[in-house]
Design a protein around this motif. Structure first.
Motif, PDB file in Angstrom:
ATOM      1  N   ARG A  87     -30.430  38.903  -4.191  1.00  0.00           N
ATOM      2  CA  ARG A  87     -30.081  39.184  -5.578  1.00  0.00           C
ATOM      3  C   ARG A  87     -29.767  37.890  -6.316  1.00  0.00           C
ATOM      4  N   ARG A  88     -29.032  37.002  -5.622  1.00  0.00           N
ATOM      5  CA  ARG A  88     -28.686  35.730  -6.249  1.00  0.00           C
ATOM      6  C   ARG A  88     -29.953  34.913  -6.535  1.00  0.00           C
ATOM      7  N   MET A  89     -30.921  35.034  -5.607  1.00  0.00           N
ATOM      8  CA  MET A  89     -32.171  34.304  -5.773  1.00  0.00           C
ATOM      9  C   MET A  89     -32.938  34.846  -6.977  1.00  0.00           C
ATOM     10  N   ILE A  90     -32.898  36.164  -7.132  1.00  0.00           N
ATOM     11  CA  ILE A  90     -33.605  36.768  -8.264  1.00  0.00           C
ATOM     12  C   ILE A  90     -32.910  36.396  -9.577  1.00  0.00           C
ATOM     13  N   GLU A  91     -31.572  36.324  -9.524  1.00  0.00           N
ATOM     14  CA  GLU A  91     -30.845  35.912 -10.725  1.00  0.00           C
ATOM     15  C   GLU A  91     -31.202  34.476 -11.117  1.00  0.00           C
ATOM     16  N   ASN A  92     -31.355  33.630 -10.120  1.00  0.00           N
ATOM     17  CA  ASN A  92     -31.727  32.234 -10.408  1.00  0.00           C
ATOM     18  C   ASN A  92     -33.239  32.068 -10.250  1.00  0.00           C
ATOM     19  N   TYR A  93     -33.985  32.988 -10.852  1.00  0.00           N
ATOM     20  CA  TYR A  93     -35.432  32.978 -10.597  1.00  0.00           C
ATOM     21  C   TYR A  93     -36.127  31.749 -11.159  1.00  0.00           C
ATOM     22  N   THR A  94     -35.522  31.144 -12.194  1.00  0.00           N
ATOM     23  CA  THR A  94     -36.181  29.962 -12.779  1.00  0.00           C
ATOM     24  C   THR A  94     -36.273  28.837 -11.759  1.00  0.00           C
ATOM     25  N   PHE A  95     -35.198  28.698 -11.006  1.00  0.00           N
ATOM     26  CA  PHE A  95     -35.186  27.644  -9.984  1.00  0.00           C
ATOM     27  C   PHE A  95     -36.269  27.900  -8.942  1.00  0.00           C
ATOM     28  N   LEU A  96     -36.337  29.170  -8.509  1.00  0.00           N
ATOM     29  CA  LEU A  96     -37.313  29.554  -7.495  1.00  0.00           C
ATOM     30  C   LEU A  96     -38.735  29.329  -8.014  1.00  0.00           C
ATOM     31  N   LEU A  97     -38.909  29.751  -9.266  1.00  0.00           N
ATOM     32  CA  LEU A  97     -40.233  29.634  -9.884  1.00  0.00           C
ATOM     33  C   LEU A  97     -40.645  28.167  -9.974  1.00  0.00           C
ATOM     34  N   CYS A  98     -39.669  27.336 -10.389  1.00  0.00           N
ATOM     35  CA  CYS A  98     -39.949  25.904 -10.522  1.00  0.00           C
ATOM     36  C   CYS A  98     -40.296  25.296  -9.179  1.00  0.00           C
ATOM     37  N   SER A  99     -39.589  25.707  -8.106  1.00  0.00           N
ATOM     38  CA  SER A  99     -39.905  25.117  -6.799  1.00  0.00           C
ATOM     39  C   SER A  99     -41.295  25.525  -6.345  1.00  0.00           C
ATOM     40  N   ILE A 100     -41.661  26.788  -6.619  1.00  0.00           N
ATOM     41  CA  ILE A 100     -43.006  27.235  -6.228  1.00  0.00           C
ATOM     42  C   ILE A 100     -44.054  26.470  -7.029  1.00  0.00           C
ATOM     43  N   CYS A 101     -43.789  26.328  -8.324  1.00  0.00           N
ATOM     44  CA  CYS A 101     -44.719  25.588  -9.198  1.00  0.00           C
ATOM     45  C   CYS A 101     -44.859  24.148  -8.717  1.00  0.00           C
ATOM     46  N   PHE A 102     -43.716  23.556  -8.381  1.00  0.00           N
ATOM     47  CA  PHE A 102     -43.722  22.168  -7.916  1.00  0.00           C
ATOM     48  C   PHE A 102     -44.604  22.037  -6.679  1.00  0.00           C
ATOM     49  N   PHE A 103     -44.431  22.985  -5.764  1.00  0.00           N
ATOM     50  CA  PHE A 103     -45.210  22.968  -4.538  1.00  0.00           C
ATOM     51  C   PHE A 103     -46.706  23.038  -4.849  1.00  0.00           C
ATOM     52  N   PHE A 104     -47.056  23.986  -5.748  1.00  0.00           N
ATOM     53  CA  PHE A 104     -48.475  24.146  -6.049  1.00  0.00           C
ATOM     54  C   PHE A 104     -49.043  22.940  -6.784  1.00  0.00           C
ATOM     55  N   ILE A 105     -48.224  22.370  -7.681  1.00  0.00           N
ATOM     56  CA  ILE A 105     -48.717  21.198  -8.426  1.00  0.00           C
ATOM     57  C   ILE A 105     -48.949  20.037  -7.464  1.00  0.00           C
ATOM     58  N   ILE A 106     -48.006  19.878  -6.526  1.00  0.00           N
ATOM     59  CA  ILE A 106     -48.172  18.777  -5.571  1.00  0.00           C
ATOM     60  C   ILE A 106     -49.403  19.013  -4.697  1.00  0.00           C
ATOM     61  N   VAL A 107     -49.601  20.263  -4.282  1.00  0.00           N
ATOM     62  CA  VAL A 107     -50.783  20.576  -3.457  1.00  0.00           C
ATOM     63  C   VAL A 107     -52.061  20.297  -4.257  1.00  0.00           C
ATOM     64  N   LEU A 108     -52.012  20.666  -5.539  1.00  0.00           N
ATOM     65  CA  LEU A 108     -53.170  20.457  -6.412  1.00  0.00           C
ATOM     66  C   LEU A 108     -53.439  18.965  -6.600  1.00  0.00           C
ATOM     67  N   LEU A 109     -52.341  18.227  -6.851  1.00  0.00           N
ATOM     68  CA  LEU A 109     -52.502  16.789  -7.074  1.00  0.00           C
ATOM     69  C   LEU A 109     -52.921  16.076  -5.793  1.00  0.00           C
ATOM     70  N   SER A 110     -52.458  16.623  -4.640  1.00  0.00           N
ATOM     71  CA  SER A 110     -52.841  15.995  -3.376  1.00  0.00           C
ATOM     72  C   SER A 110     -54.327  16.190  -3.089  1.00  0.00           C
ATOM     73  N   ALA A 111     -54.882  17.231  -3.677  1.00  0.00           N
ATOM     74  CA  ALA A 111     -56.311  17.480  -3.455  1.00  0.00           C
ATOM     75  C   ALA A 111     -57.167  16.677  -4.424  1.00  0.00           C
ATOM     76  N   MET A 112     -56.513  16.029  -5.391  1.00  0.00           N
ATOM     77  CA  MET A 112     -57.286  15.293  -6.398  1.00  0.00           C
ATOM     78  C   MET A 112     -57.704  13.931  -5.852  1.00  0.00           C
ATOM     79  N   ILE A 113     -58.901  13.535  -6.205  1.00  0.00           N
ATOM     80  CA  ILE A 113     -59.365  12.220  -5.774  1.00  0.00           C
ATOM     81  C   ILE A 113     -58.972  11.227  -6.870  1.00  0.00           C
ATOM     82  N   ILE A 114     -58.058  10.346  -6.536  1.00  0.00           N
ATOM     83  CA  ILE A 114     -57.569   9.402  -7.536  1.00  0.00           C
ATOM     84  C   ILE A 114     -58.464   8.164  -7.563  1.00  0.00           C
ATOM     85  N   ARG A 115     -58.895   7.720  -6.394  1.00  0.00           N
ATOM     86  CA  ARG A 115     -59.669   6.484  -6.366  1.00  0.00           C
ATOM     87  C   ARG A 115     -60.666   6.535  -5.211  1.00  0.00           C
TER      88      ARG A 115
END
Lengths: 385, 97
Positions: A91-119
């Motif tokens: 319940r506490r996790m659902i109440e603080n859903y923004t934090f959870l959402l941000c961590s999931i987003c962060f994970f996906f963004i990092i995975v996405l950026l890690s798949a990007m060819i920079i050079r």
């Protein structure tokens, strides 16, 4: 003893899973309260004597009914302080859903950026070859800024590069984080000395069609037949001969064409998606399988977190339904197809600027439903070398 | 009570300890930090210096410092803290442990 300890462990685990409540009891009979609850059959843990007439303990949520029953006869105060355990945590996790959402987003963004060819670093190649290699890699989908989950089939890629980019003898592509490192070895080009290339000779026998002399003295005339190795343009030691000699050359190609059963894709396909964890594969999406025979194509998509490869990868298997097609061709159609195949085979063999001028069927034999042909091609190409 | 007696009789006949078959209370003391009591009847009273537990045929009074009942379950009581004295109180008289 061991058994009993395990039993207690189970009770505590259940308490965590089903949730527990901290209860504070205050009043003159507080010290008797846990005993009364215990008599009713409730489970209490961590009973703590705070100070005079105040007791704090934890009890499972499902025994709260018993607490209410007892509290009716109790003269002091009963207060529920806070909930602990999995349900309250959720319940506490659902109440603080923004934090959870941000961590999931962060994970996906990092995975996405890690798949990007920079050079893409190309080492060991000269400027021109590097340009060609980069162009080739771009065509294969490996370019700066591209997001690529699929693993590069290094062997296939290096074979293709060896075929398509001249002078490359070895090619290896390694992924280190977001940087692709291409290591290239070039064949040593022999320095052409002036004396070696003093004259131009015929590389093949043929009838000269056209002459273009940049420098030198012509030794052959238009319409003349030249043998292989014959001198075409004479140059001096100081100024080597330069020019092109277009001649008609001849090739013989043998082809066979038959009424083979062709396998064609009917257009129906099924996409299966698996998540592979270690050696095991778990089905994520699996439609009903095809009834008819099919061909499968596999693609593995690896996920990276920075430069670390995540232990799971996504595997897609696409099944394409195939059908056997009985083509009944007439002899004439088969002939046309045979000539077409021969023509394509010729084009593959010839240099870029060569042109097929004409073709003659030398021999044709129909045998067992197959057509065997020997075709003679007349080709215009530069023979000066 | 009768059932318990029967169980005790059978276990005695079979040469087994008494607590194996029946709901006979059993007490385990670990150092002077922890006491486990199986099959108690009820927790009579509880403060941080004094815990009184009722057994079918006696009462146990545990005295000590910073006592805490870790778990209170239908068939088990765990008391933790610095235990200084464990005392049996039977109907006939007092018996010190």
């Amino acid at each position: 003893m061991f058994n009993l300890r395990r039993n207690r462990g189970n009770v505590l685990a259940n308490l965590f899973l089903s949730g527990a409540v901290t209860v504070v009891v205050s009043g003159p009979e507080a010290s008797l309260f846990p005993g009364r609850l215990h008599e009713c059959g409730a489970v209490l843990v961590h009973i703590h004597y705070e100070k005079e007439d105040i007791i704090r303990f934890q009890m499972p949520v499902r025994h709260l009914g018993l607490l209410r029953k007892e509290a009716r006869h109790f003269k002091g105060k009963v207060r529920l302080e806070k909930g602990t355990g999995l349900p309250f945590l959720l319940r506490r996790m659902i109440e603080n859903y923004t934090f959870l959402l941000c961590s999931i987003c962060f994970f996906f963004i990092i995975v996405l950026l890690s798949a990007m060819i920079i050079r893409i670093d190309v080492t060991g190649a000269d400027v021109q070859t590097e340009k060609q290699i980069r162009a080739f890699l771009k065509k294969e989908g490996i370019r700066e800024g591209a997001i690529r989950f699929e693993r590069v089939n290094e062997q296939e890629l290096s074979q293709n590069i060896l075929l398509h980019v001249p002078n490359v003898t070895r090619f290896s592509l390694k992924k280190s984080g977001v940087v692709y490192k291409a290591d290239v070895s070039l064949s040593k080009q022999q320095k052409e000395t002036a004396s070696d290339r003093r004259h131009l000779y015929a590389s093949k026998a043929g009838v000269i069609h056209d002459l273009f002399v940049e420098y030198g003295e012509t030794k052959a005339r238009r319409g003349e037949f030249v043998e292989k190795g014959e001198r075409l343009i004479k140059g001096s030691k100081k100024h080597p001969a330069r020019g092109t000699v277009t001649a008609e050359t001849w090739y013989k190609v043998t082809v066979t064409a038959g009424n083979d059963k062709l396998l064609t894709r009917s257009g129906k396909k099924r996409l299966n998606v698996y998540v592979s964890l270690g050696d095991k594969e778990y089905v994520l999406w699996k439609p009903s399988s095809l009834r008819k025979p099919f061909q499968s194509e596999e693609h593995r998509y690896e996920l990276h977190f920075f430069s670390y490869t995540l232990p799971f990868s996504i595997l897609t298997v696409t099944d394409y339904e195939v059908e056997k097609i009985n083509t009944v061709e007439t002899e004439e159609e088969m002939q046309r197809r045979a000539i077409q195949t021969a023509r394509t085979a010729m084009m593959m063999r010839l240099p870029e600027k060569a042109r097929i001028q004409g073709e003659n069927v030398l021999q044709k034999r129909v045998d067992n439903g197959k057509v065997k042909m020997i075709i003679h091609f007349q080709v215009l190409e530069n023979i000066a070398n | 009570m009768r059932r318990r007696d029967g169980a005790a009789f059978i276990s005695k006949l079979a040469g087994l300890p008494e607590d194996v078959t029946g709901h006979v209370p059993r007490m385990t003391i670990i150092g002077n930090k922890q006491i486990l009591i199986h099959h108690p009847e009820r927790l009579e009273q509880f403060t941080d210096q004094d815990v009184l537990i009722k057994l079918p045929e006696a009462k146990i009074r545990i005295t000590g410092k910073l006592l805490e009942v870790k778990e209170l379950m239908p068939s088990e009581i765990v008391v933790e803290g610095t235990i200084t004295n464990v005392q049996f109180e039977t109907k006939q008289g007092k018996c010190f442990g």
